[in-house]
Design a protein around this motif. Structure first.
Motif, PDB file in Angstrom:
ATOM      1  N   ARG A 140       0.872  -1.356   0.056  1.00 25.83           N
ATOM      2  CA  ARG A 140       0.020  -0.011  -0.094  1.00 25.83           C
ATOM      3  C   ARG A 140       0.785   1.176  -0.097  1.00 25.83           C
ATOM      4  NH1 ARG A 140      -3.889  -0.809   5.067  1.00 25.83           N
ATOM      5  NH2 ARG A 140      -4.930   1.047   4.009  1.00 25.83           N
ATOM      6  N   ILE A 141       0.358   2.352  -0.573  1.00 27.22           N
ATOM      7  CA  ILE A 141       1.023   3.721  -0.773  1.00 27.22           C
ATOM      8  C   ILE A 141       0.048   4.694  -0.226  1.00 27.22           C
ATOM      9  CG2 ILE A 141       2.297   5.144  -2.380  1.00 27.22           C
ATOM     10  CD1 ILE A 141       2.678   2.699  -4.105  1.00 27.22           C
ATOM     11  N   LEU A 142       0.715   5.509   0.485  1.00 29.75           N
ATOM     12  CA  LEU A 142       0.142   6.793   0.944  1.00 29.75           C
ATOM     13  C   LEU A 142       1.103   8.017   0.395  1.00 29.75           C
ATOM     14  CD1 LEU A 142      -1.802   8.699   2.305  1.00 29.75           C
ATOM     15  CD2 LEU A 142      -0.354   8.363   4.285  1.00 29.75           C
ATOM     16  N   VAL A 143       0.276   8.643  -0.684  1.00 27.58           N
ATOM     17  CA  VAL A 143       0.969  10.117  -1.140  1.00 27.58           C
ATOM     18  C   VAL A 143       0.603  11.144  -0.445  1.00 27.58           C
ATOM     19  CG1 VAL A 143       1.483  11.506  -3.199  1.00 27.58           C
ATOM     20  CG2 VAL A 143       1.542   8.894  -3.467  1.00 27.58           C
ATOM     21  N   VAL A 144       1.532  12.070   0.193  1.00 28.36           N
ATOM     22  CA  VAL A 144       1.262  13.089   0.969  1.00 28.36           C
ATOM     23  C   VAL A 144       1.773  14.458   0.450  1.00 28.36           C
ATOM     24  CG1 VAL A 144       1.371  14.330   3.211  1.00 28.36           C
ATOM     25  CG2 VAL A 144       1.316  11.684   3.121  1.00 28.36           C
ATOM     26  N   VAL A 145       1.037  15.176  -0.103  1.00 30.31           N
ATOM     27  CA  VAL A 145       1.708  16.381  -0.794  1.00 30.31           C
ATOM     28  C   VAL A 145       1.348  17.647  -0.049  1.00 30.31           C
ATOM     29  CG1 VAL A 145       1.458  18.037  -2.932  1.00 30.31           C
ATOM     30  CG2 VAL A 145       1.182  15.436  -3.228  1.00 30.31           C
ATOM     31  N   GLY A 146       2.454  18.118   0.745  1.00 31.42           N
ATOM     32  CA  GLY A 146       2.283  19.216   1.651  1.00 31.42           C
ATOM     33  C   GLY A 146       2.872  20.456   0.915  1.00 31.42           C
ATOM     34  N   SER A 147       3.352  20.394  -0.215  1.00 28.85           N
ATOM     35  CA  SER A 147       4.112  21.503  -0.854  1.00 28.85           C
ATOM     36  C   SER A 147       2.903  22.395  -1.495  1.00 28.85           C
ATOM     37  CB  SER A 147       5.098  20.984  -1.776  1.00 28.85           C
ATOM     38  OG  SER A 147       5.512  21.987  -2.655  1.00 28.85           O
ATOM     39  N   ALA A 148       3.256  23.600  -1.529  1.00 25.80           N
ATOM     40  CA  ALA A 148       2.379  24.451  -2.088  1.00 25.80           C
ATOM     41  C   ALA A 148       2.799  24.841  -3.581  1.00 25.80           C
ATOM     42  CB  ALA A 148       2.216  25.630  -1.264  1.00 25.80           C
ATOM     43  N   ASP A 149       3.816  24.363  -3.951  1.00 18.79           N
ATOM     44  CA  ASP A 149       4.480  24.494  -5.378  1.00 18.79           C
ATOM     45  C   ASP A 149       3.502  23.973  -6.160  1.00 18.79           C
ATOM     46  OD1 ASP A 149       6.131  23.884  -7.811  1.00 18.79           O
ATOM     47  OD2 ASP A 149       7.279  25.113  -6.637  1.00 18.79           O
ATOM     48  N   ALA A 150       3.387  24.671  -7.458  1.00 20.99           N
ATOM     49  CA  ALA A 150       2.265  24.432  -8.397  1.00 20.99           C
ATOM     50  C   ALA A 150       2.821  23.131  -9.136  1.00 20.99           C
ATOM     51  CB  ALA A 150       2.243  25.650  -9.536  1.00 20.99           C
ATOM     52  N   ALA A 151       3.993  22.675  -9.286  1.00 19.25           N
ATOM     53  CA  ALA A 151       4.318  21.479  -9.888  1.00 19.25           C
ATOM     54  C   ALA A 151       4.023  20.313  -9.137  1.00 19.25           C
ATOM     55  CB  ALA A 151       6.115  21.615  -9.953  1.00 19.25           C
ATOM     56  N   ALA A 152       3.819  20.296  -7.849  1.00 16.86           N
ATOM     57  CA  ALA A 152       3.433  19.298  -6.988  1.00 16.86           C
ATOM     58  C   ALA A 152       1.992  19.157  -7.164  1.00 16.86           C
ATOM     59  CB  ALA A 152       3.893  19.596  -5.348  1.00 16.86           C
ATOM     60  N   HIS A 153       1.247  19.897  -7.233  1.00 18.74           N
ATOM     61  CA  HIS A 153      -0.335  19.701  -7.439  1.00 18.74           C
ATOM     62  C   HIS A 153      -0.586  19.500  -8.893  1.00 18.74           C
ATOM     63  CE1 HIS A 153      -1.355  21.169  -3.588  1.00 18.74           C
ATOM     64  NE2 HIS A 153      -0.523  22.078  -3.741  1.00 18.74           N
ATOM     65  N   ARG A 154       0.268  19.683  -9.913  1.00 19.39           N
ATOM     66  CA  ARG A 154       0.048  19.219 -11.314  1.00 19.39           C
ATOM     67  C   ARG A 154       0.298  17.816 -11.211  1.00 19.39           C
ATOM     68  NH1 ARG A 154       3.089  24.005 -12.731  1.00 19.39           N
ATOM     69  NH2 ARG A 154       4.975  22.692 -12.958  1.00 19.39           N
ATOM     70  N   GLN A 155       1.359  17.389 -10.405  1.00 22.21           N
ATOM     71  CA  GLN A 155       1.700  16.158 -10.447  1.00 22.21           C
ATOM     72  C   GLN A 155       0.519  15.222  -9.681  1.00 22.21           C
ATOM     73  OE1 GLN A 155       5.646  15.840  -8.793  1.00 22.21           O
ATOM     74  NE2 GLN A 155       6.537  17.046 -10.412  1.00 22.21           N
ATOM     75  N   PHE A 156       0.258  15.910  -8.627  1.00 23.10           N
ATOM     76  CA  PHE A 156      -1.025  15.198  -7.904  1.00 23.10           C
ATOM     77  C   PHE A 156      -2.254  14.972  -8.751  1.00 23.10           C
ATOM     78  CE2 PHE A 156      -4.671  15.054  -5.125  1.00 23.10           C
ATOM     79  CZ  PHE A 156      -4.298  14.274  -4.185  1.00 23.10           C
ATOM     80  N   GLU A 157      -2.559  16.090  -9.768  1.00 22.82           N
ATOM     81  CA  GLU A 157      -3.552  15.789 -10.607  1.00 22.82           C
ATOM     82  C   GLU A 157      -3.531  14.624 -11.615  1.00 22.82           C
ATOM     83  OE1 GLU A 157      -6.537  17.284 -10.396  1.00 22.82           O
ATOM     84  OE2 GLU A 157      -6.054  18.306  -8.902  1.00 22.82           O
TER      85      GLU A 157
END
Length: 172
Positions: free
Chosen positions: A1-18
């Protein structure tokens, strides 16, 4: 199992999350900054093979509240991990401050680095304050192209692409 936690406010991290959400269809959790700061963010569960959680980028906060926001986000993730066998989980942490705060909450004082990709991703294993071992992958939020998070998750465990699985199961 994997948990991905994106705490960064950087736009690149949110594009990757999407992109991760579109490619692998994880259970996703989006916490708004205001719900974390006022204590109204609901508790979530780590479910299935892949869960991804982030602070929603749609709402801005005052800079002086950023540490408190990161701390409350880390607390929310730690609460979700109360019901999880950490030895069966890999946590992918995007964003340094959230990573440190979450690891502190889990009682991690040292991560044994097992390798890097040479580009900012670090793979390790840590002992928790509760005697368990946990697999950790960390990366700064501003790194990589839009596919990097999906590629990283696929390199950790074989997560099927839901769209291609559905096509493979269709009959002619």
């Amino acid at each position: 199992r994997i948990l991905v936690v994106v705490g960064s406010a950087d736009a690149a991290a949110h594009r990757q999350f999407e992109r991760l959400s579109a490619d692998l269809e994880p259970t996703t959790v989006h916490h708004s900054p205001s719900s974390l700061l006022d204590g109204s963010a609901g508790r979530f569960r780590v479910e299935g093979a892949l869960t991804a959680v982030r602070i929603s980028p749609d709402e801005r906060i005052a800079p002086h509240a950023s540490h408190e926001l990161a701390d409350r986000f880390a607390a929310s993730v730690a609460n979700a991990l109360d019901a999880v066998d950490l030895s069966e989980l890999t946590i992918v942490l995007i964003g340094g401050e959230t990573a440190r705060l979450l690891l502190d909450r889990l009682g991690v004082r040292h991560v044994d680095v097992r390798g890097t990709d040479g580009g900012g991703i670090v793979f390790g294993v840590a002992s928790t304050g509760y005697g368990g071992r946990i697999r950790i992958v960390t990366r700064p939020g501003s790194f990589g192209d839009d596919d990097q998070l999906s590629t990283l998750v696929r390199s950790i465990a074989p997560i099927p692409n839901p769209s291609s699985s559905a096509r493979e199961g269709e009959s002619a």
